[in-house]
Design a protein around this motif. Sequence first.
Motif, short mmCIF file in Angstrom:
data_model
loop_
_atom_site.label_atom_id
_atom_site.label_comp_id
_atom_site.label_asym_id
_atom_site.label_seq_id
_atom_site.Cartn_x
_atom_site.Cartn_y
_atom_site.Cartn_z
N ASP A 11 0.81 -1.22 0.00
CA ASP A 11 0.00 0.00 0.00
C ASP A 11 0.84 1.27 0.00
N GLY A 12 1.99 1.24 -0.69
CA GLY A 12 2.83 2.42 -0.79
C GLY A 12 3.89 2.51 0.30
N TYR A 13 3.79 1.71 1.33
CA TYR A 13 4.81 1.67 2.38
C TYR A 13 5.85 0.62 2.03
N ALA A 14 7.10 0.90 2.36
CA ALA A 14 8.16 -0.06 2.02
C ALA A 14 9.35 0.11 2.94
N VAL A 15 10.08 -0.97 3.12
CA VAL A 15 11.36 -0.96 3.83
C VAL A 15 12.40 -1.54 2.89
N ARG A 16 13.46 -0.75 2.65
CA ARG A 16 14.47 -1.11 1.66
C ARG A 16 15.86 -1.14 2.29
N VAL A 17 16.64 -2.14 1.90
CA VAL A 17 18.07 -2.18 2.24
C VAL A 17 18.85 -2.06 0.95
N ARG A 18 19.78 -1.10 0.90
CA ARG A 18 20.52 -0.82 -0.33
C ARG A 18 22.02 -0.92 -0.09
N LEU A 19 22.69 -1.48 -1.10
CA LEU A 19 24.14 -1.47 -1.16
C LEU A 19 24.53 -0.82 -2.48
N GLN A 20 25.45 0.13 -2.44
CA GLN A 20 25.84 0.80 -3.67
C GLN A 20 27.33 1.13 -3.67
N GLY A 21 27.87 1.25 -4.88
CA GLY A 21 29.28 1.58 -5.03
C GLY A 21 29.59 1.78 -6.50
N PRO A 22 30.85 2.01 -6.85
CA PRO A 22 31.21 2.27 -8.24
C PRO A 22 30.82 1.11 -9.17
N ALA A 23 30.24 1.46 -10.33
CA ALA A 23 29.91 0.46 -11.35
C ALA A 23 31.19 0.12 -12.12
N THR A 24 31.39 -1.17 -12.37
CA THR A 24 32.64 -1.61 -13.01
C THR A 24 32.39 -2.52 -14.20
N GLY A 25 31.27 -2.37 -14.88
CA GLY A 25 30.99 -3.20 -16.06
C GLY A 25 30.59 -4.61 -15.69
N GLU A 26 29.59 -4.73 -14.82
CA GLU A 26 29.17 -6.02 -14.30
C GLU A 26 28.63 -6.93 -15.40
N SER A 27 29.07 -8.19 -15.40
CA SER A 27 28.59 -9.15 -16.39
C SER A 27 27.61 -10.14 -15.76
N ASP A 28 27.84 -10.54 -14.53
CA ASP A 28 26.95 -11.45 -13.82
C ASP A 28 26.00 -10.60 -12.99
N THR A 29 24.70 -10.65 -13.30
CA THR A 29 23.75 -9.79 -12.62
C THR A 29 22.97 -10.50 -11.51
#
Length: 213
Positions: free
Chosen positions: A42-60
């Motif tokens: 209903d529009g409410y959400a709990v998110r956990v995020r990990l982020q960092g430099p993109a390096t041309g990822e091949s395995d997604t």
Amino acid sequence: MSDSGSGDFEFERKFFVHELPAVATSDPSPVLIVQAYLFASDGYAVRVRLQGPATGESDTAPHALVASLGDEAIGTMTAKGPAAGGTRYEAERSLDPLVAGQIVARAEHVVAKIRHSVWLGEDGWIIDRFLARNEPLVLAEVERGSPVIDLVIPEFCATEVSEDDRFRNEYLAHQPFGAWADAYRSEFELLGPTFVDTLGRNHFEGTTPPLPG
């Protein structure tokens, strides 16, 4: 690329883009984002995020993307409320990246994307190219520290999806775009572009809104 001067509220508008625009390549430091939705209703959400430099990822695969981020990763946990009129409650707090990575790698509902950040006129835009089951989705967002009014909309924005819940990340985590991309494109060709008209005056690059492509 937002001004967070309004505390735990964000003000943004979001647009569907047919393909990654050339301007995105001007970002010298694209970011890989891998995020898990632990709860969404209903529009409410709990998110956990990990982020960092993109390096041309091949395995997604989520675990492979998490591993590719290495020591430069940043972890966050965010609680979100329903959106209304381009405004949404969003409280974000730092999270140990090791913990965030372990949660994301084990989660069932995950969204992965490459984020490009660019300045267009007076606004900072983010352009997200989604990976894995959400390919070939590309979305563009603009955020401000107050409601996004009188916006200059770039030509690459095909239609506005600010009020279309299907393009919220928590929905995409459960219903990946790849499964309904063809149906959406048919819908777009039938209905054409639409833009929110309650946030001041929209200004379009060129003379007319972009037509279906």
